[in-house]
Design a protein around this motif. Structure first.
Motif, PDB file in Angstrom:
ATOM      1  N   ALA B 273     -15.689   2.625  12.648  1.00  0.00           N
ATOM      2  CA  ALA B 273     -15.034   3.690  11.876  1.00  0.00           C
ATOM      3  C   ALA B 273     -13.624   3.931  12.406  1.00  0.00           C
ATOM      4  N   ASN B 274     -12.777   2.945  12.218  1.00  0.00           N
ATOM      5  CA  ASN B 274     -11.380   3.146  12.612  1.00  0.00           C
ATOM      6  C   ASN B 274     -10.464   2.330  11.706  1.00  0.00           C
ATOM      7  N   LYS B 275      -9.193   2.676  11.767  1.00  0.00           N
ATOM      8  CA  LYS B 275      -8.191   2.064  10.891  1.00  0.00           C
ATOM      9  C   LYS B 275      -8.186   0.539  10.966  1.00  0.00           C
ATOM     10  N   GLU B 276      -8.336  -0.005  12.176  1.00  0.00           N
ATOM     11  CA  GLU B 276      -8.276  -1.461  12.372  1.00  0.00           C
ATOM     12  C   GLU B 276      -9.383  -2.162  11.609  1.00  0.00           C
ATOM     13  N   ASN B 277     -10.419  -1.420  11.257  1.00  0.00           N
ATOM     14  CA  ASN B 277     -11.586  -2.032  10.631  1.00  0.00           C
ATOM     15  C   ASN B 277     -11.856  -1.492   9.236  1.00  0.00           C
ATOM     16  N   ARG B 278     -10.788  -0.967   8.611  1.00  0.00           N
ATOM     17  CA  ARG B 278     -10.904  -0.542   7.208  1.00  0.00           C
ATOM     18  C   ARG B 278      -9.872  -1.272   6.367  1.00  0.00           C
ATOM     19  N   ALA B 279     -10.336  -1.821   5.241  1.00  0.00           N
ATOM     20  CA  ALA B 279      -9.438  -2.423   4.255  1.00  0.00           C
ATOM     21  C   ALA B 279      -9.732  -1.785   2.907  1.00  0.00           C
ATOM     22  N   ILE B 280      -8.700  -1.718   2.065  1.00  0.00           N
ATOM     23  CA  ILE B 280      -8.915  -1.221   0.700  1.00  0.00           C
ATOM     24  C   ILE B 280      -8.142  -2.122  -0.251  1.00  0.00           C
ATOM     25  N   ALA B 281      -8.796  -2.504  -1.338  1.00  0.00           N
ATOM     26  CA  ALA B 281      -8.148  -3.366  -2.321  1.00  0.00           C
ATOM     27  C   ALA B 281      -8.766  -3.094  -3.680  1.00  0.00           C
ATOM     28  N   GLY B 282      -8.002  -3.410  -4.722  1.00  0.00           N
ATOM     29  CA  GLY B 282      -8.548  -3.222  -6.060  1.00  0.00           C
ATOM     30  C   GLY B 282      -7.731  -3.967  -7.083  1.00  0.00           C
ATOM     31  N   LEU B 283      -8.335  -4.148  -8.245  1.00  0.00           N
ATOM     32  CA  LEU B 283      -7.665  -4.833  -9.346  1.00  0.00           C
ATOM     33  C   LEU B 283      -7.209  -3.806 -10.381  1.00  0.00           C
ATOM     34  N   SER B 284      -6.020  -4.024 -10.934  1.00  0.00           N
ATOM     35  CA  SER B 284      -5.508  -3.203 -12.040  1.00  0.00           C
ATOM     36  C   SER B 284      -5.571  -1.716 -11.681  1.00  0.00           C
ATOM     37  N   MET B 285      -6.362  -0.908 -12.373  1.00  0.00           N
ATOM     38  CA  MET B 285      -6.476   0.500 -11.996  1.00  0.00           C
ATOM     39  C   MET B 285      -6.932   0.647 -10.547  1.00  0.00           C
ATOM     40  N   GLY B 286      -7.764  -0.273 -10.081  1.00  0.00           N
ATOM     41  CA  GLY B 286      -8.211  -0.254  -8.683  1.00  0.00           C
ATOM     42  C   GLY B 286      -7.076  -0.561  -7.711  1.00  0.00           C
ATOM     43  N   GLY B 287      -6.068  -1.322  -8.166  1.00  0.00           N
ATOM     44  CA  GLY B 287      -4.876  -1.543  -7.348  1.00  0.00           C
ATOM     45  C   GLY B 287      -4.046  -0.266  -7.272  1.00  0.00           C
ATOM     46  N   TYR B 288      -3.958   0.396  -8.414  1.00  0.00           N
ATOM     47  CA  TYR B 288      -3.299   1.726  -8.468  1.00  0.00           C
ATOM     48  C   TYR B 288      -4.015   2.686  -7.518  1.00  0.00           C
ATOM     49  N   HIS B 289      -5.337   2.744  -7.598  1.00  0.00           N
ATOM     50  CA  HIS B 289      -6.085   3.615  -6.681  1.00  0.00           C
ATOM     51  C   HIS B 289      -5.847   3.219  -5.224  1.00  0.00           C
ATOM     52  N   SER B 290      -5.840   1.917  -4.940  1.00  0.00           N
ATOM     53  CA  SER B 290      -5.665   1.466  -3.554  1.00  0.00           C
ATOM     54  C   SER B 290      -4.287   1.847  -3.021  1.00  0.00           C
ATOM     55  N   MET B 291      -3.281   1.679  -3.876  1.00  0.00           N
ATOM     56  CA  MET B 291      -1.921   2.061  -3.480  1.00  0.00           C
ATOM     57  C   MET B 291      -1.875   3.546  -3.139  1.00  0.00           C
ATOM     58  N   ASP B 302      -5.807  -0.422   7.674  1.00  0.00           N
ATOM     59  CA  ASP B 302      -4.892  -1.425   8.228  1.00  0.00           C
ATOM     60  C   ASP B 302      -4.639  -2.576   7.250  1.00  0.00           C
ATOM     61  N   TYR B 303      -5.432  -2.624   6.175  1.00  0.00           N
ATOM     62  CA  TYR B 303      -5.295  -3.708   5.194  1.00  0.00           C
ATOM     63  C   TYR B 303      -5.341  -3.104   3.794  1.00  0.00           C
ATOM     64  N   VAL B 304      -4.349  -3.455   2.996  1.00  0.00           N
ATOM     65  CA  VAL B 304      -4.272  -2.949   1.619  1.00  0.00           C
ATOM     66  C   VAL B 304      -4.029  -4.139   0.699  1.00  0.00           C
ATOM     67  N   GLY B 305      -4.808  -4.240  -0.384  1.00  0.00           N
ATOM     68  CA  GLY B 305      -4.620  -5.324  -1.350  1.00  0.00           C
ATOM     69  C   GLY B 305      -4.423  -4.777  -2.749  1.00  0.00           C
ATOM     70  N   LEU B 306      -3.324  -5.141  -3.388  1.00  0.00           N
ATOM     71  CA  LEU B 306      -3.073  -4.718  -4.775  1.00  0.00           C
ATOM     72  C   LEU B 306      -3.143  -5.964  -5.660  1.00  0.00           C
ATOM     73  N   PHE B 307      -4.218  -6.069  -6.435  1.00  0.00           N
ATOM     74  CA  PHE B 307      -4.421  -7.232  -7.313  1.00  0.00           C
ATOM     75  C   PHE B 307      -4.025  -6.815  -8.735  1.00  0.00           C
ATOM     76  N   SER B 308      -2.935  -7.356  -9.249  1.00  0.00           N
ATOM     77  CA  SER B 308      -2.472  -6.990 -10.613  1.00  0.00           C
ATOM     78  C   SER B 308      -2.465  -5.472 -10.770  1.00  0.00           C
ATOM     79  N   ALA B 309      -1.931  -4.796  -9.793  1.00  0.00           N
ATOM     80  CA  ALA B 309      -2.050  -3.336  -9.739  1.00  0.00           C
ATOM     81  C   ALA B 309      -1.384  -2.662 -10.935  1.00  0.00           C
ATOM     82  N   ALA B 310      -2.076  -1.667 -11.471  1.00  0.00           N
ATOM     83  CA  ALA B 310      -1.563  -0.896 -12.610  1.00  0.00           C
ATOM     84  C   ALA B 310      -0.589   0.161 -12.088  1.00  0.00           C
ATOM     85  N   ILE B 311       0.591  -0.312 -11.710  1.00  0.00           N
ATOM     86  CA  ILE B 311       1.619   0.616 -11.235  1.00  0.00           C
ATOM     87  C   ILE B 311       2.341   1.166 -12.462  1.00  0.00           C
TER      88      ILE B 311
END
Lengths: 396, 396
Positions: B273-291, B302-311
């Motif tokens: 349960a720490n930053k080094e071991n958390r990643a967040i990523a999503g597609l489209s609206m999920g990229g928007y949410h991840s951002m 510590d890891y963020v993935g924006l896949f075709s993010a709905a910015i």
């Protein structure tokens, strides 16, 4: 609100083939379940000459087959309006989970407006629920929900990893108490997904536990086809045409390896690992498996449920096959004692006679059982009811 | 063998409507994926005048719509033989998971010989896999498999229980070690089932972990529609027509309650349960949410993935909405540091420009990121590839 209007407009203005999925539905609403329990089916098919709906909400009709006239699903015509929308409204239906299909110019198809489908062997069929009474057990209600996991275990006697479905009751993860286990077996053509989809096992358990009609328990739903590692499409065989009967499914091999599953569950879950807290039940072939497993391991299960069990004709009860030592092992099971041996079947089930004959054998050897007879035949409607009736009798 | 021949005969001789499911399929084999990677589609429709197949294995064509000409799925005619079986064989296809439908006399339908379907919003579409290369990551291979659970948690900030999907890696249950977690978010119209079905997340993780290309990790797939407790049909709203956009999905409310999900996972699973071991990523609206989630909680991932993010377009980046303090919070995220901020998009994606503009902003404020550009648009083919590329970069 503004954000997603903008987003939706962006999507529409650059419609690609994948995005078409987002906008192709919703032209009509079907099926529409009305408050008075009538149901309207609709299909947009302006070019069609005829549209029918067929399903288990209609009375059965006699159908000509190579084996003679048999019961088949009823059909009824839809009527086309000026917009090319075909529709039909039923009379009020009994609360139930129903399946149906459309027939467009003789071609049987799913309802494109209804994304809710369940696979039964190779057929994929639309479903809907008319709520109320028994059918409320099949709905996701606002009650605490158990967890459903899809998990692989090492089937040591078969030599490969296999998948099973497992339901853990609400509160299992937060508790430190031990729970009883129901092993729930599918029929021929089914797999580890069958009791969860058409069987509504998770909903039935959630709802019965919430009503305090059932004890919180684990429900283990293994795959009963020893040649498969998992359901069609979910295993290493990939996508292929599912078969009604897979090889080596009713030859005793499944029964012989069943304790691998029990050992896996009792090693990996917080359960009460004793006879008083083990139940086994199954439908059709799963009833056959439950009958044989419970007598092969005659001091293992205190509760046995045979739902429309596929009990084979007498000539198979030879000493050579799975029926070897049939009466002797049943007598051992009887002498060891158990709390419940529950047999249920529909009065028009094609296995009715075989079950009657089996009960006569049990009577002959003085083996106690409870017996429930319903109307209807070898159908999921009955198996959902049997599960709903059987589960409250367990572990009380 | 004898037992189930007898059983099958018994079934056939008393065919009821439910039993019809057991025998109605299998007239033709479709689709048949040949060793040379050509694929044959077949449909038994003797009464039809025309049959076409449409799907993403065909080149796109221009389609007339109210918004002008846009890319749409290609179509090709099947040819009927003397038995009323229509067929078409493709040229050799690239390894991939493909979707398709038949069009029978103008009516779009699923393939009755193929029981493998995936729902995408309201549309249900047949799938098949041409094996090899990247597509082998999408197949169930003979490797150790993780567990996939469907579990409900108390969404305290929303006031009701909600369902999420969670993948635990092979060996999780037998181990006492703690694991890292990837939070993987779906797009508009999706739900907690999307990454598992069209996204093939469990297969991709199983296969990458088996190849030692990915660290064993949990993958949490929550539902991103704050008005829903679960996917259509799986929640207390029952069966209804799924919508592309549900209310209050992109207004900041989802981001505001996201730590409920993280808390649930970190309380209920054996994770680091720490930053080094958390990643967040999503597609489209999920990229928007991840951002937004990663900048709302700027010292959490510590890891963020924006896949075709709905910015969203600039006018939404006002101080009033979810974009409030946009640059300031991004700067805080930058100053706190992270290991990877990964952006991927297809060159023909309708969100390409919005992503370019976003990268310009990141450049302006000196916020580091990695960028991957693929061909193709806003499609699952790309999101499966992005997941396969992103996961090996995590927790190494």
């Amino acid at each position: 609100m503004k954000n997603y209007i903008v987003f939706a407009l962006l999507c529409i203005t650059s419609l690609t083939q994948a995005q078409e999925a987002l906008f192709s539905g919703g032209k009509v609403s079907s099926p529409q379940v009305h408050a008075d329990k009538t149901v309207t089916f609709r299909l947009a098919a302006p070019q069609a000459d005829s549209v029918q709906v067929t399903g288990d909400f209609l009375p059965t009709i006699k159908v000509e087959t190579p084996m003679g006239k048999v019961d088949g699903p009823g059909k009824v015509n839809l009527i086309k309006n000026e917009d090319g929308i075909w529709s039909f409204t039923t009379k009020a239906l009994n609360p139930e989970l129903y399946t149906y299909a459309f027939i467009v110019d003789g071609f049987k198809t799913t309802d494109p407006a209804n994304p809710f489908l369940i696979r039964d062997v190779v057929s994929v069929t639309n479903i809907f629920i008319v709520p109320g009474e028994q059918a409320d057990l099949y709905r996701v209600q606002d009650v605490p929900h158990g967890t459903v996991a899809s998990r692989w275990y090492d089937a040591q006697d078969l030599g490969f990893d296999r998948k099973l479905s497992i339901y853990t009751p609400p509160g299992y993860e937060q508790s430190d108490k031990e729970y009883p286990v129901l092993y729930l077996l599918h029929g021929a053509g089914g797999d580890e997904e069958a009791w969860l989809s058409l069987g509504r096992a998770a909903q039935i358990l959630d709802n019965l536990i919430a009503e305090e009609k059932a004890a919180p328990m684990l429900v283990v739903m293994p795959n009963g086809n020893v040649g498969q590692d998992a359901a069609p499409g979910a295993g290493s065989d990939g996508y292929y045409t599912p078969q009604f009967m897979t090889p080596e499914t009713m030859n005793g091999k499944y029964e012989a390896q069943f304790m691998d599953i029990v050992d896996f569950v009792e090693t990996n879950y917080r359960v009460k690992a004793n006879k008083e807290n083990r139940a086994i039940a199954g439908l059709s072939m799963g009833g056959y498996h439950s009958m044989h497993i419970s007598r092969f391991y005659p001091d293992t299960f205190d509760y046995v449920g045979l739902f429309s069990a596929a009990i084979m004709p007498r000539e198979d009860k030879s000493d050579k096959g799975v029926y070897a030592d049939f009466e002797e092992t049943l007598k051992a099971q009887k002498d060891n004692g158990y709390k419940l041996y529950w047999i249920a079947i529909g009065e028009s089930d094609f296995l009715y006679e075989a079950n009657t004959e089996y009960r006569e054998l049990l009577d002959k050897i003085g083996m106690p059982y409870e017996y429930t007879e319903s109307d209807g035949g070898h159908i999921w409607r009955n198996w959902r009811v049997y599960l709903s009736e059987f589960v409250p009798l367990l572990f009380q």
